[in-house]
Design a protein around this motif. Structure first.
Motif, PDB file in Angstrom:
ATOM      1  N   GLY A  82       0.868  -1.263  -0.070  1.00  9.52           N
ATOM      2  CA  GLY A  82       0.100  -0.100   0.130  1.00  9.52           C
ATOM      3  C   GLY A  82       0.730   1.221   0.063  1.00  9.52           C
ATOM      4  N   GLU A  83       2.025   1.083  -0.069  1.00  7.65           N
ATOM      5  CA  GLU A  83       3.010   2.360   0.006  1.00  7.65           C
ATOM      6  C   GLU A  83       3.910   2.303  -1.238  1.00  7.65           C
ATOM      7  OE1 GLU A  83       4.707   4.088   3.753  1.00  7.65           O
ATOM      8  OE2 GLU A  83       4.626   2.068   4.313  1.00  7.65           O
ATOM      9  N   PRO A  84       3.826   3.503  -2.135  1.00  7.91           N
ATOM     10  CA  PRO A  84       4.877   3.689  -3.177  1.00  7.91           C
ATOM     11  C   PRO A  84       6.419   3.109  -2.648  1.00  7.91           C
ATOM     12  CG  PRO A  84       3.440   5.559  -3.233  1.00  7.91           C
ATOM     13  CD  PRO A  84       3.436   4.707  -1.869  1.00  7.91           C
ATOM     14  N   ALA A  85       7.004   2.449  -3.346  1.00  5.73           N
ATOM     15  CA  ALA A  85       8.412   1.974  -3.069  1.00  5.73           C
ATOM     16  C   ALA A  85       9.256   2.032  -4.051  1.00  5.73           C
ATOM     17  CB  ALA A  85       8.422   0.529  -2.660  1.00  5.73           C
ATOM     18  N   ALA A  86       9.015   2.071  -5.492  1.00  2.00           N
ATOM     19  CA  ALA A  86       9.818   2.425  -6.708  1.00  2.00           C
ATOM     20  C   ALA A  86       9.381   2.771  -7.835  1.00  2.00           C
ATOM     21  CB  ALA A  86      10.717   1.027  -6.813  1.00  2.00           C
ATOM     22  N   LEU A  87      10.197   3.435  -8.476  1.00  2.00           N
ATOM     23  CA  LEU A  87       9.623   3.819  -9.975  1.00  2.00           C
ATOM     24  C   LEU A  87      10.457   3.134 -10.755  1.00  2.00           C
ATOM     25  CD1 LEU A  87       8.207   5.773 -11.892  1.00  2.00           C
ATOM     26  CD2 LEU A  87      10.066   7.312 -11.205  1.00  2.00           C
ATOM     27  N   PHE A  88       9.902   2.625 -11.996  1.00  2.29           N
ATOM     28  CA  PHE A  88      10.885   1.968 -13.013  1.00  2.29           C
ATOM     29  C   PHE A  88      10.182   2.161 -14.459  1.00  2.29           C
ATOM     30  CE2 PHE A  88       8.302  -1.802 -12.501  1.00  2.29           C
ATOM     31  CZ  PHE A  88       8.412  -2.548 -13.867  1.00  2.29           C
ATOM     32  N   GLN A  89      11.182   2.271 -15.305  1.00  2.00           N
ATOM     33  CA  GLN A  89      10.816   2.534 -16.813  1.00  2.00           C
ATOM     34  C   GLN A  89      11.374   1.317 -17.796  1.00  2.00           C
ATOM     35  OE1 GLN A  89      11.031   7.280 -15.812  1.00  2.00           O
ATOM     36  NE2 GLN A  89      12.128   6.285 -17.599  1.00  2.00           N
ATOM     37  N   THR A  90      10.474   0.873 -18.722  1.00  2.00           N
ATOM     38  CA  THR A  90      10.802   0.049 -19.427  1.00  2.00           C
ATOM     39  C   THR A  90      10.788   0.668 -20.897  1.00  2.00           C
ATOM     40  OG1 THR A  90       8.618  -0.685 -19.951  1.00  2.00           O
ATOM     41  CG2 THR A  90       9.831  -1.928 -18.320  1.00  2.00           C
ATOM     42  N   TYR A  91      11.719  -0.134 -21.662  1.00  2.00           N
ATOM     43  CA  TYR A  91      11.865   0.750 -23.161  1.00  2.00           C
ATOM     44  C   TYR A  91      12.527  -0.499 -24.086  1.00  2.00           C
ATOM     45  CZ  TYR A  91      17.054   1.159 -21.972  1.00  2.00           C
ATOM     46  OH  TYR A  91      18.208   0.732 -21.857  1.00  2.00           O
ATOM     47  N   GLU A  92      12.178  -0.286 -25.354  1.00  5.64           N
ATOM     48  CA  GLU A  92      12.580  -1.087 -26.342  1.00  5.64           C
ATOM     49  C   GLU A  92      13.866  -0.613 -26.740  1.00  5.64           C
ATOM     50  OE1 GLU A  92      10.929  -3.715 -27.348  1.00  5.64           O
ATOM     51  OE2 GLU A  92       9.168  -3.443 -26.066  1.00  5.64           O
ATOM     52  N   PRO A  93      15.104  -1.448 -26.581  1.00  2.48           N
ATOM     53  CA  PRO A  93      16.348  -0.926 -27.063  1.00  2.48           C
ATOM     54  C   PRO A  93      16.438  -0.675 -28.296  1.00  2.48           C
ATOM     55  CG  PRO A  93      16.281  -3.098 -25.386  1.00  2.48           C
ATOM     56  CD  PRO A  93      14.728  -2.738 -26.187  1.00  2.48           C
ATOM     57  N   GLY A  94      15.822  -1.352 -29.084  1.00  5.08           N
ATOM     58  CA  GLY A  94      15.788  -1.086 -30.668  1.00  5.08           C
ATOM     59  C   GLY A  94      15.412   0.504 -30.963  1.00  5.08           C
ATOM     60  N   ALA A  95      14.496   1.193 -29.953  1.00  4.43           N
ATOM     61  CA  ALA A  95      13.992   2.413 -30.110  1.00  4.43           C
ATOM     62  C   ALA A  95      14.638   3.457 -29.238  1.00  4.43           C
ATOM     63  CB  ALA A  95      12.652   2.291 -30.000  1.00  4.43           C
ATOM     64  N   VAL A 111      15.419  -1.218 -19.067  1.00  4.13           N
ATOM     65  CA  VAL A 111      15.013  -0.928 -17.698  1.00  4.13           C
ATOM     66  C   VAL A 111      15.941   0.153 -17.062  1.00  4.13           C
ATOM     67  CG1 VAL A 111      14.421  -1.696 -15.325  1.00  4.13           C
ATOM     68  CG2 VAL A 111      13.734  -3.079 -17.478  1.00  4.13           C
ATOM     69  N   HIS A 112      15.168   1.302 -16.500  1.00  4.68           N
ATOM     70  CA  HIS A 112      15.475   2.179 -15.475  1.00  4.68           C
ATOM     71  C   HIS A 112      14.935   1.896 -14.277  1.00  4.68           C
ATOM     72  CE1 HIS A 112      17.704   4.071 -18.671  1.00  4.68           C
ATOM     73  NE2 HIS A 112      16.593   4.225 -19.682  1.00  4.68           N
ATOM     74  N   LEU A 113      15.691   1.864 -13.170  1.00  4.08           N
ATOM     75  CA  LEU A 113      14.909   1.851 -11.669  1.00  4.08           C
ATOM     76  C   LEU A 113      15.417   2.814 -10.855  1.00  4.08           C
ATOM     77  CD1 LEU A 113      13.282  -0.093 -10.010  1.00  4.08           C
ATOM     78  CD2 LEU A 113      15.433  -1.254  -9.376  1.00  4.08           C
ATOM     79  N   LEU A 114      14.244   3.143 -10.088  1.00  3.40           N
ATOM     80  CA  LEU A 114      14.810   4.312  -8.964  1.00  3.40           C
ATOM     81  C   LEU A 114      13.953   3.819  -7.742  1.00  3.40           C
ATOM     82  CD1 LEU A 114      15.767   6.850  -8.028  1.00  3.40           C
ATOM     83  CD2 LEU A 114      13.632   8.110  -8.724  1.00  3.40           C
ATOM     84  N   ILE A 115      14.558   3.310  -6.750  1.00  3.79           N
ATOM     85  CA  ILE A 115      14.139   2.647  -5.621  1.00  3.79           C
ATOM     86  C   ILE A 115      13.812   3.783  -4.694  1.00  3.79           C
ATOM     87  CG2 ILE A 115      14.446   1.221  -3.536  1.00  3.79           C
ATOM     88  CD1 ILE A 115      15.897  -0.647  -5.391  1.00  3.79           C
TER      89      ILE A 115
END
Length: 225
Positions: A82-95, A111-115
């Protein structure tokens, strides 16, 4: 006083009960609804490698609205009990600009990750490792990918060490080229590639049966990149 679980009505793309840790939900970022959390995290000094420490609320909102408009890049908020814990982003490496620095293979996902800072219960041993376990389960099994690609800042030795303990294989140091387009500017970045193969996490048997993804991270959550 009981606090309402964060975004409890929002549908998760992945939900997992991790033994001895808690319930982890992975939610697509809503740029407006999640702005308070994201702006607070990305502008902290501890998130310096995220590259947004001087951003205003409006700039952060514009960044994630732009990200939300793309088909190749996506942002997610990880909520733990129930608490925000991390932010992550996915992306297509070819783009992405990283494709200029390594040979993209079928089944790769970047992937980029921010805990985020520890919540009300505080950080515990294995905090970062368990959150990493949840998001790798989503991208490797939920999205049916073969390999996770990360490129943390080459100066971020703590993040690189944590990723290696998690089972990532370190790759070469690279220089991501500058991008200067209308509405999008990314400075040149010296980074270190690292890769996590699905077999290293889940073995060669059933993809739904996790293996041992790596040793627990140290107590105290901190950004991965």
């Amino acid at each position: 006083m009981t606090t309402e679980p964060y975004a409890s009505a929002r549908e998760a793309v992945h939900e997992e009960e991790i033994d001895g840790f808690g319930t982890v939900r992975v939610l697509p970022v809503d740029p407006s609804a999640d702005l308070d959390v994201i702006h607070r995290w990305v502008t902290q000094e501890r998130a310096g490698f995220w590259g947004m420490t001087g951003f205003t609320r409006e700039q952060v909102l514009e960044t994630y609205l732009h990200l939300d408009s793309l088909d190749t890049h996506h942002a997610f908020l990880v909520v733990k009990d129930g608490e925000p814990a991390a932010l992550f982003q996915t992306y297509e490496p070819g783009a992405d600009r990283v494709s200029e620095c390594y040979d993209v293979e079928p089944g790769d996902i970047g992937v980029h990750l921010l805990i985020g800072p520890a919540g009300t219960e505080g950080a515990r041993p294995g905090w970062s490792s368990k959150l990493l376990t949840a998001f790798t389960a989503y991208v490797l099994i939920g999205l049916d990918r073969r390999r996770v690609v990360v490129e943390p800042d080459a100066r971020n030795a703590k993040a690189i060490s944590r990723l290696v303990r998690q089972g990532f294989e370190p790759g070469p140091e690279i220089v991501l080229p500058e991008i200067d387009l209308p509405g999008v500017y990314l400075p040149e970045k010296r980074a270190r590639l690292a890769f996590l193969h699905r077999e290293a996490v889940f073995g060669t048997g059933s993809p739904g049966t996790p293996g041992t993804p790596g040793a627990p991270a140290e107590s105290g959550a901190s950004p991965v990149e």
